[in-house]
Motif scaffolding. Structure first.
Motif, PDB file in Angstrom:
ATOM      1  N   TRP A 193     110.611  10.533  73.466  1.00  0.00           N
ATOM      2  CA  TRP A 193     111.225  10.512  72.123  1.00  0.00           C
ATOM      3  C   TRP A 193     110.137  10.528  71.057  1.00  0.00           C
ATOM      4  O   TRP A 193     110.269  11.185  70.030  1.00  0.00           O
ATOM      5  CB  TRP A 193     112.130   9.297  71.953  1.00  0.00           C
ATOM      6  N   ARG A 229     109.392  13.209  67.885  1.00  0.00           N
ATOM      7  CA  ARG A 229     109.105  12.848  66.487  1.00  0.00           C
ATOM      8  C   ARG A 229     107.835  13.546  66.005  1.00  0.00           C
ATOM      9  O   ARG A 229     107.776  14.064  64.904  1.00  0.00           O
ATOM     10  CB  ARG A 229     108.924  11.326  66.337  1.00  0.00           C
ATOM     11  N   ALA A 272     123.859  11.714  71.416  1.00  0.00           N
ATOM     12  CA  ALA A 272     123.470  12.112  70.055  1.00  0.00           C
ATOM     13  C   ALA A 272     123.482  10.933  69.075  1.00  0.00           C
ATOM     14  O   ALA A 272     122.470  10.668  68.420  1.00  0.00           O
ATOM     15  CB  ALA A 272     124.345  13.260  69.568  1.00  0.00           C
ATOM     16  N   PRO A 273     124.600  10.188  68.985  1.00  0.00           N
ATOM     17  CA  PRO A 273     124.575   9.056  68.042  1.00  0.00           C
ATOM     18  C   PRO A 273     123.561   7.981  68.438  1.00  0.00           C
ATOM     19  O   PRO A 273     122.936   7.377  67.572  1.00  0.00           O
ATOM     20  CB  PRO A 273     126.009   8.509  68.084  1.00  0.00           C
ATOM     21  N   ALA A 282     120.221   9.175  67.280  1.00  0.00           N
ATOM     22  CA  ALA A 282     120.144   9.197  65.820  1.00  0.00           C
ATOM     23  C   ALA A 282     120.009   7.784  65.263  1.00  0.00           C
ATOM     24  O   ALA A 282     119.381   7.571  64.220  1.00  0.00           O
ATOM     25  CB  ALA A 282     121.367   9.880  65.240  1.00  0.00           C
ATOM     26  N   LEU A 337     115.334   8.386  67.529  1.00  0.00           N
ATOM     27  CA  LEU A 337     115.129   9.533  66.652  1.00  0.00           C
ATOM     28  C   LEU A 337     115.689   9.270  65.250  1.00  0.00           C
ATOM     29  O   LEU A 337     116.010  10.197  64.505  1.00  0.00           O
ATOM     30  CB  LEU A 337     115.774  10.796  67.245  1.00  0.00           C
ATOM     31  N   ALA A 338     115.796   7.988  64.885  1.00  0.00           N
ATOM     32  CA  ALA A 338     116.344   7.629  63.572  1.00  0.00           C
ATOM     33  C   ALA A 338     115.575   8.347  62.470  1.00  0.00           C
ATOM     34  O   ALA A 338     114.356   8.475  62.527  1.00  0.00           O
ATOM     35  CB  ALA A 338     116.276   6.119  63.370  1.00  0.00           C
ATOM     36  N   LEU A 372     115.694  11.519  61.808  1.00  0.00           N
ATOM     37  CA  LEU A 372     115.633  12.965  62.021  1.00  0.00           C
ATOM     38  C   LEU A 372     117.040  13.559  61.852  1.00  0.00           C
ATOM     39  O   LEU A 372     118.050  12.874  61.996  1.00  0.00           O
ATOM     40  CB  LEU A 372     115.108  13.285  63.429  1.00  0.00           C
ATOM     41  N   ARG A 373     117.088  14.846  61.559  1.00  0.00           N
ATOM     42  CA  ARG A 373     118.384  15.509  61.399  1.00  0.00           C
ATOM     43  C   ARG A 373     118.855  15.984  62.772  1.00  0.00           C
ATOM     44  O   ARG A 373     118.321  16.946  63.328  1.00  0.00           O
ATOM     45  CB  ARG A 373     118.240  16.681  60.432  1.00  0.00           C
ATOM     46  N   VAL A 374     119.825  15.263  63.327  1.00  0.00           N
ATOM     47  CA  VAL A 374     120.292  15.527  64.693  1.00  0.00           C
ATOM     48  C   VAL A 374     121.633  16.262  64.663  1.00  0.00           C
ATOM     49  O   VAL A 374     122.578  15.791  64.030  1.00  0.00           O
ATOM     50  CB  VAL A 374     120.440  14.198  65.475  1.00  0.00           C
ATOM     51  N   LEU A 387     118.173  21.691  60.918  1.00  0.00           N
ATOM     52  CA  LEU A 387     118.347  20.584  61.865  1.00  0.00           C
ATOM     53  C   LEU A 387     117.036  20.429  62.623  1.00  0.00           C
ATOM     54  O   LEU A 387     116.369  21.426  62.904  1.00  0.00           O
ATOM     55  CB  LEU A 387     119.465  20.887  62.861  1.00  0.00           C
TER      56      LEU A 387
END
Ligand code: ADP
Ligand code: MG
Length: 769
Positions: free
Chosen positions: A507, A511, A575-576, A579, A583-584, A586-588, A612
């Motif tokens: 992950w 980033r 995905a959630p 996010a 990967l908070a 980032l545009r997922v 994205l």
């Protein structure tokens, strides 16, 4: 000659019904139980294995529940229960009052046989020290493996034959005993006796393989081989027999394919020769790169084929990212230049949409016929999928029908009846990597009269022999080099349970890539973790559903059913979680087959435009998706995907100038078969090697597909991977023979062999030519 023999001058030919040699009742049983109708069918029911007299079956390897036929020696016979011999009791024996227990052995291993009836009879036949074949279903009683009421057949005891010389005894000891695929209803030796009965009167007729060919490749005559595969004297004879009978299969199949190719070539097709200063030339001038050597060469082959008055049937295979689309577009433009139309069939909605976007972009004004700024030569490109809106659909159908659209792109919606072309000159079928032949046949029927040329493209490289059999009626072109400036994709296995830190690092890596302006994919096996009925749940509108169904078969299916691990990871959960977690910020985005087609299009466009950072997706992005700025792919539960599928998936990254990275995340334990598979994928980027690995794990019938693998008369001995050289030689010889004598008028035996080989599939097979 005896009188009875002269009164029964019957011979058996391969096409005679079995009832003729076996009688009605036995013949019917063979048909019902094994589906064998003719003498030839029975003789193609080859032994499963051969026991060497003296080499007993390892009994310790038997599994409970298996139906087995074993060769073993009787070790101990005990009657258990009252009386020395119930037969002489004046009272009838009560059931269960006496039983016979027999231990048979292979030396180290033991197996118990139990008989509750006819005890005296069995006791007389099963003499200590004698050897026999025993057949039954392995069960277990008090920890001992046993066969209850097995069927058996004792071998003649060599010691009982006083006249036997040492030499004969030796020969006898080496004799191979054929064991047939049997069932509880038909034992191996009943089959064996039937084979004897047929062989006894067999007259196999003319040999379909010409004498010159037999000589050249050191092949036995057919009849000799048929006899030897059932009754071999030794292993050397067996090898000869097998080689010859494999040749029969390969030769017959290749002769059938050669005939089909010839028949296809006899169909009229409109020649679409290149036009010197047409769309192709204009397109080449617009290309932002120069074509690779391979693209140019294959392009010339195709240009030449298209100019012929009979249909092109060409398979273009190329490594993932080798640039097949450009080759296809140039071919389509050549046809448009010559006044025809072209259709491009994609397996998924996502891919069809992407092709539409990228091809219209590459063509620019060349695709804007009738619009302001459209060039004089310009044509129009239309998109038609199952979800195309009413108005767009109407205009696409009209443009196809009037010929205003030179290029039609779509999913299998293009195959629907109401789609009619003014003049379809070329059908391109993209990413037909699942070894199917059905769609191309459907597209071919779109124009009455002359046949369109057909180009099939696949990114799963196909071993030579598969191409020669499954796609045996196609010419094959291969794009082996990647465009210059590509960096190789590095692949690693991430064992999530053993090394949780590795997953964190994955992950982190995403980033970092995003920080330097790149994008990433995260792939999961499922859409949602909620039980939804269908496993993959991909929409049935396009072939995504078919693809996901396949994924279950070759990937997780077998693994998942074997253990009770947690359910596969799902896009809608992962995905959630990403996010909100690793990967908070980032545009997922989310992509899967159940999204509305407009939403799919919107998401892919946004991802391609860099709006994205990360796309969490199912396998809908498996094939063809092309976003060069995406550099990293993390595949979750990677062991649930097939080898070729993983190779396809990772082909989505490393398509631009930046190095690609693929991380195969798995919880499969080290040393497991699943991990070995993943290690193999990580270790090589060579699609050819991986497709061999993939094929080696499938059954031949799966590889051949429904069209080629019939139930009754398909390949019995031939193995596509092992017998490559043999198949290649057989192809050369069969093709030459058919070229000389297309109707096989002077080779009736080959004709008959083809008829037998194709069986019920003959009409279907020829119809497709
Ligand atoms: P595939 O063979 O997997 O279908 P594509 O046709 O999608 O591959 O091509 C992959 C990428 O390579 C596309 O972005 C395409 O524009 C690009 N490409 C194709 N040919 C060349 C070339 N000769 N030089 C550079 N890039 C190329
Ligand atoms: Mg492609």
């Amino acid at each position: 000659m005896s009188v009875s023999a002269s009164m029964l001058p019957t011979v058996t030919t391969l096409r005679d019904p079995l009832v003729k040699s076996l009688g009605k009742s036995a013949g019917d049983t063979f048909e019902k139980v094994l589906g064998l109708r003719t003498a030839g069918d029975l003789l193609r029911h080859y032994p499963r294995r051969y026991y060497t007299r003296g080499d007993l079956t390892p009994l310790d390897s038997l599994h409970e529940g298996d139906h087995v036929t074993v060769l073993a020696m009787v070790d101990l016979v005990s009657r258990i229960g009252p009386g020395p011999d119930v037969k002489y009791n004046h009272k009838p024996a009560k059931r269960g009052s006496q039983r016979l227990e027999v231990i048979v052995t292979d030396g180290p291993g033991k197996l118990q046989l139990v008989f509750f009836a006819s005890v005296g009879l069995h006791a007389r036949q099963l003499k200590q020290g004698s050897i026999g074949l025993f057949a039954g279903t392995v069960s277990s009683f008090r920890g001992r493996r046993q066969l209850v009421h097995p069927e058996y057949e004792m071998l003649p005891d060599t010691n009982d034959t006083p006249l036997m010389t040492a030499e004969i005894a030796e020969q006898f000891a080496n004799e191979l005993i054929a064991v047939y695929p049997a069932s509880a209803k038909l034992s191996s030796w009943r089959i064996s006796r039937a084979v004897d009965a047929v062989l006894d009167k067999l007259e196999a007729g003319e040999d379909p393989i010409p004498a010159e060919v037999r000589e050249k490749y050191d092949l036995w005559p057919r009849e000799l081989a048929i006899r030897a595969i059932h009754r071999p004297q030794d292993r050397a004879e067996l090898a000869h027999a097998r080689k010859r009978l494999k040749w029969d299969e390969a030769f017959t199949m290749q002769a059938a394919l050669a005939q089909r190719r010839l028949a296809a070539a006899a169909m009229p097709s409109v020649p679409r020769p290149p036009v010197p200063d047409g769309l192709v030339a204009a397109f080449d001038r617009r290309l932002p790169f120069t074509l690779t050597e391979g693209q140019r060469e294959v392009g010339e082959e195709i240009a030449h084929d298209l100019a012929c008055a009979y249909p092109m049937n060409r398979l273009l295979q190329g490594e993932v990212g080798s640039g097949k689309t450009v080759v296809a577009v140039r071919a389509m433009l050549q046809v448009v230049d010559a006044g025809g139309q072209a259709a491009l069939l994609a397996p998924t909605e996502v891919l069809a949409q992407q092709h539409y976007r990228s091809i219209t972009a590459l063509l620019g004004p060349l695709a804007q016929a009738g619009q302001l700024g459209g060039g004089d030569q310009a044509t129009r490109v239309a998109l038609l999928t199952g979800s195309t809106g009413v108005r767009a659909r109407r205009s696409a159908l009209t443009d196809a029908f009037t010929g205003d659209a030179g290029i039609l792109i779509g999913t299998h919606a293009l195959l629907e009846d109401r789609v009619r072309f003014a003049d379809l000159g070329l059908a391109v079928i993209d990413e037909q990597h699942r070894f199917g032949v059905e769609q191309r046949d459907a597209l071919r029927d779109k124009t009455l009269g002359s046949r369109p040329h057909v180009l099939v493209m696949t990114a799963t490289p196909i071993p030579r022999t598969v191409a020669m059999t499954v796609f045996g009626d196609l010419e094959v072109s291969t794009l082996s080099e990647l465009p210059a400036g590509r960096s190789p994709i590095a692949s690693h296995v991430v064992p999530a349970l053993e090394r949780p830190r590795f997953l964190e690092r994955a992950w982190q890596r995403i980033r970092e890539e995003v920080e330097s302006g790149r994008q990433a994919y995260v792939v999961c096996p499922r859409i949602s973790s909620e039980p939804s009925g269908e496993s993959g749940g991909e929409d049935a509108d396009d072939l995504d559903a078919v693809f996901d169904g396949d994924a279950d078969v070759e990937g997780g299916g077998q693994d998942a059913s074997q253990d009770a691990r947690r359910p596969p990871l799902a896009v809608l959960d992962v995905a959630p979680a990403l996010a909100a977690g690793p990967l908070a910020g980032l545009r997922v985005g989310v992509m899967h087959g159940r999204l509305h087609p407009d939403e799919k299009d919107r998401v892919m466009t946004a991802f391609a435009a860099g709006q994205l950072d990360v796309l969490v997706s199912t396998t809908v992005i498996e094939v063809g998706v092309d976003v060069p700025n995406a550099t990293t792919m993390v595949i979750m539960d990677a062991e649930r995907f097939g080898v070729s599928q993983l190779h396809q998936l990772r082909g989505r990254v490393g398509r631009g100038a930046h190095a690609g990275l693929c991380l195969l995340v798995t919880e499969a334990p080290a040393e497991s078969a699943a991990r070995e598979r993943l290690d193999a994928v990580a270790a090589t980027g060579d699609g050819f090697q991986l497709s061999r690995l993939d094929l080696a794990q499938r059954r031949e019938g799966d590889v051949l597909g429904s069209a080629q693998a019939g139930r009754r008369s398909s390949l019995k001995l031939l193995r596509l991977l092992v017998d490559e050289d043999l198949i290649a030689s057989a192809r050369v010889e069969a093709t030459a023979l058919v070229a000389d004598d297309p109707q096989l008028a002077s080779h009736p035996a080959v004709k008959d062999a083809i008829d037998d080989f194709l069986g019920d599939r003959k009409a279907e097979f020829l119809d497709k030519a």
